[in-house]
Scaffold this motif. Structure first.
Motif, PDB file in Angstrom:
ATOM      1  N   SER A  86     -24.683 -24.291  15.630  1.00 46.88           N
ATOM      2  CA  SER A  86     -23.623 -23.600  14.892  1.00 46.88           C
ATOM      3  C   SER A  86     -24.257 -22.554  13.998  1.00 46.88           C
ATOM      4  N   PHE A 121     -26.384 -23.758   8.175  1.00 48.42           N
ATOM      5  CA  PHE A 121     -26.116 -23.911   9.601  1.00 48.42           C
ATOM      6  C   PHE A 121     -27.287 -24.570  10.327  1.00 48.42           C
ATOM      7  N   ASP A 122     -26.961 -25.329  11.343  1.00 55.42           N
ATOM      8  CA  ASP A 122     -27.940 -25.901  12.267  1.00 55.42           C
ATOM      9  C   ASP A 122     -27.955 -24.939  13.458  1.00 55.42           C
ATOM     10  N   LEU A 123     -28.839 -23.926  13.389  1.00 55.83           N
ATOM     11  CA  LEU A 123     -28.661 -22.730  14.220  1.00 55.83           C
ATOM     12  C   LEU A 123     -28.699 -22.980  15.726  1.00 55.83           C
TER      13      LEU A 123
END
Lengths: 479, 479
Positions: free
Chosen positions: A112, A107-109
């Motif tokens: 997302s 995830f690309d925190l």
């Protein structure tokens, strides 16, 4: 409990050993798949394999009865016709965009995941999809049958089955890594608990690496307050007075089968074509799905860094890259496939010469071509960000005819067994990866041969038949 | 050791308490900054504060002598004039794009980080930048002086100082979280070890939360094979026969100071303007830097989910969002600021009416406006992805005049102290965040008042003066 043929061994997985397409004339065409589970099962005698209809052709095949077929007499396939919207939500959005991402730390925190109303609706679909499997198995499994549930798509099946059929011996096997607690906690806590309890309702839970088993145990402690006894390679988890075994079964390759396959004529043809293109140059090979976790872009960066550092290699080496399309229904995957093509083109533009292509990118799903690449490889690069096992790292040395040196990520499960004979790299460390490629290309022949012999031994240590047998045996120990 | 004024207390941080701009007429204009360290130091008597020249105006100020100034007679500022390319590499690329990202779990692992040749060049610059601080401090600190090194920019200073001046008492304090081992290992292993040894060369290492201290201890075990004694809130780390204390000092606010500031005329003015715009509606407030870790986008998603779920709130509530620009030199931050503006516009387009703006986005750095927003808040949302502390969560209840309910992320250090009186959410769980906002808006007055009293008590438990004193006292215990 309806009609119940005596099915003492059951397998359940999202993708089954049969799939269908529709021919130009409108006929359904069935195709048998491969993989470790198919290979391993054939040694175990009669079984019923429950899987999902994954396409419109599959669904038609179910309705016409074509999908309920014996496979070589041993395996009866029971393809489940789920509503397309339920399947899409469960498969694409929960399994592949949520659970796969969480277990691979993808995830690309900042952006997302985002668990809002649409996630919760999808989660209901995932439950329903798991319940469809549990219902079908409950309906057809013989008394005390052994049920081997596979992978993250079917995480809730053991709990749903336990409720319906407490007599069954249920195993669950994870082909992915398992997220460490600090990453699993991204999920809503009730989902975390449902997932963990879903697995723990099995009698035995299996992983490909002691590291993934350790992460699973740590999650059981953190989120369920479980009591855990760790053996270093698995252990047991006790929650609410019930104990689940956690085992480690590191799937390997069947060396003889693989070599037999590599000796086929189609491989020979691909190889001849490839040799003409390579023109006697040394070859760094990678074979991967176009998968976010496979780290193809940093592999290109490492190769570019090698060429910058070693101008004498310009014109002398080729990076041969087989990428086959994957999950093209998921936007992140489409974007990634585009980025791979663009990065390959940029590398060729920077380093290429009229008489030399520094990188050959083949985007297709062609096993014979991959095997030919393995045969010709001087170096194999398998540098995933995180990977349950990475079978490329095990297959390539077996097929290699040039004592290929393996450069493998320390985040691949395969590094557990192959690490001593491979060059092991941090997949984020492009400089270290470039150095490993450089070292591999410079390695003396005797050392290459010694290392390859050890790689082949390690790769063949747990072939599919033994791996499936270990899952069955773990359940036999329940008594 | 050159000229050494008797400086018994030294502070070192990237950003100092003074900064300069150039006026329209070309004059240098100095501006004093705030923050917990500035506030806390004033109680400790004479100190020298080493900081970096962060702009061309700062560098000019150093050269003209303007930057070596007493601050209110107590604090002598020593601004270090580093070459701009060294500073940019160390500050923007290593500190803010690498170390900040790793401690806040912000990488999009399929694509970044990528540690190639340019990273290694930047790492040399980071070492050089840290060495410049260490040299200056070594040159000017009195014998046995106490040195308080601040934050991730200066992680190597304790080790560099220990080598140069073993007589000094050196503390390091991390204002960020600390990465768990599975995330710190993204970095090249030699960088991981250098970072950890950099900190451990201090006599005492401090964190804002027991969780960050625990992650640091776990990293020392994993990557250095350290012996660790954990007390639950810090502990000790022993490597190579040397023991370092690890402490937890949860910075809070000075309640009286903050209320005095909030009573200024500028706040009153902002508040009057704001009240006209809000028209008596209930207000959900957020105040944040435009920072990837602050989770502004999911905050908007949660508010939108609330409006969808509760149409009766349409027209009755306003989301007042103060965002001030941050790190606009970093592409990820520019993109994020754009995404925040776009998401705000989309929300207004979906829900807005001619007579009602559902969301007011103020993009500016204006403390008075933020304090006015706190005063008027019915609910304060502080939902970071991961946050060393989150002082907004502590400041807002102190200033609130409507017994604001705090909705706080369980990934903020502040949740340790405020959690019992706040509504605590998983920052990735948009549905749970929407539910918390709903619950906050419906909370009875008596419960709001009780919770707020507890929030104010907890927020004021460790004001800046006490927090700085604790760092000094930890070093006094060295003997």
């Amino acid at each position: 409990v309806g009609t119940r043929p005596e099915t003492a061994l059951v397998v359940a997985s999202n993708r089954g050993p049969l799939s269908f397409t529709t021919s130009a004339t409108g006929d359904l065409v069935g195709r048998r798949g491969g993989g470790g589970l198919v290979a391993g099962l054939s040694a175990l005698g009669p079984a019923t394999w429950f899987c999902a209809a994954m396409s419109e052709a599959d669904r038609q095949a179910v309705r016409t009865g074509a999908a309920v077929a014996d496979r070589g007499g041993d395996v009866r396939v029971r393809m489940l016709d789920l509503p397309a919207d339920i399947f899409d939500a469960a498969y694409s959005r929960i399994a592949n965009r949520t659970l796969w991402f969480v277990h691979h730390l993808l995830f690309d925190l900042a952006r997302s995941p985002s668990f809002g109303a649409s996630f919760h609706a999808d989660w209901q679909a995932y439950r329903s999809y798991n319940a469809t499997f549990a219902d079908a198995i409950a309906d057809e499994a013989a008394a005390d049958a052994t049920v081997l549930v596979q992978d993250y798509h079917l995480a809730l099946v053991p709990a749903l089955l336990r409720h319906r059929r407490p007599d069954l011996r249920v195993g669950h096997f994870c082909h992915t890594p398992w997220a460490p607690p600090d990453y699993l906690q991204l999920l809503p806590v009730e989902v975390v608990r449902e997932l963990l309890r879903g697995h723990l309702a099995a009698d035995s839970v299996g992983f490909l690496s002691p590291r993934w088993a350790a992460d699973f145990l740590a999650c059981c402690v953190r989120f369920l307050g479980a009591e855990v006894a760790s053996t270093g390679a698995g252990g047991t988890v006790t929650v609410d007075g019930r104990t689940t075994m956690v085992g480690v079964h590191p799937l390997g390759v069947d060396v003889d089968d693989l070599r037999t396959r590599a000796a086929h004529r189609d491989v020979e043809d691909r190889r001849a074509t490839l040799e003409r293109r390579l023109g006697g140059r040394r070859v760094v090979v990678r074979v991967d799905r176009a998968e976010l976790s496979k780290n193809i872009l940093r592999g290109f960066d490492a190769y570019a860094e090698l060429l910058r550092r070693r101008p004498d290699l310009v014109g002398e080496v080729v990076h041969l890259v087989h990428v086959y399309p994957s999950r093209t229904d998921v936007p992140e995957y489409r974007d990634y496939a585009v980025a791979v093509r663009e990065a390959a083109a940029a590398l060729v533009a920077e380093f290429g010469r009229p008489d030399w292509e520094p990188l050959l990118l083949e985007v297709q799903d062609d096993l014979a071509a991959a095997l030919a690449a393995y045969q010709l490889a001087d170096v194999v690069l398998a540098n995933p960000v995180r990977d349950g096992m990475n079978l490329v790292a095990k297959e390539a040395p077996v097929v290699s005819e040039r004592d290929a040196v393996l450069v493998v990520s320390d985040q691949a499960g395969a590094a557990d067994e192959l690490g001593a004979a491979a060059l092991v790299v941090n997949p984020f460390d492009v400089t270290a990866t470039a150095s490993a490629l450089e070292q591999a290309l410079a390695m003396p022949a005797a050392e290459r041969a010694d290392r390859r012999a050890e790689l082949v031994r390690a790769a063949g240590a747990c072939p599919p038949a033994q791996w499936v047998r270990a899952q069955v045996d773990a359940l036999a120990r329940r008594d």
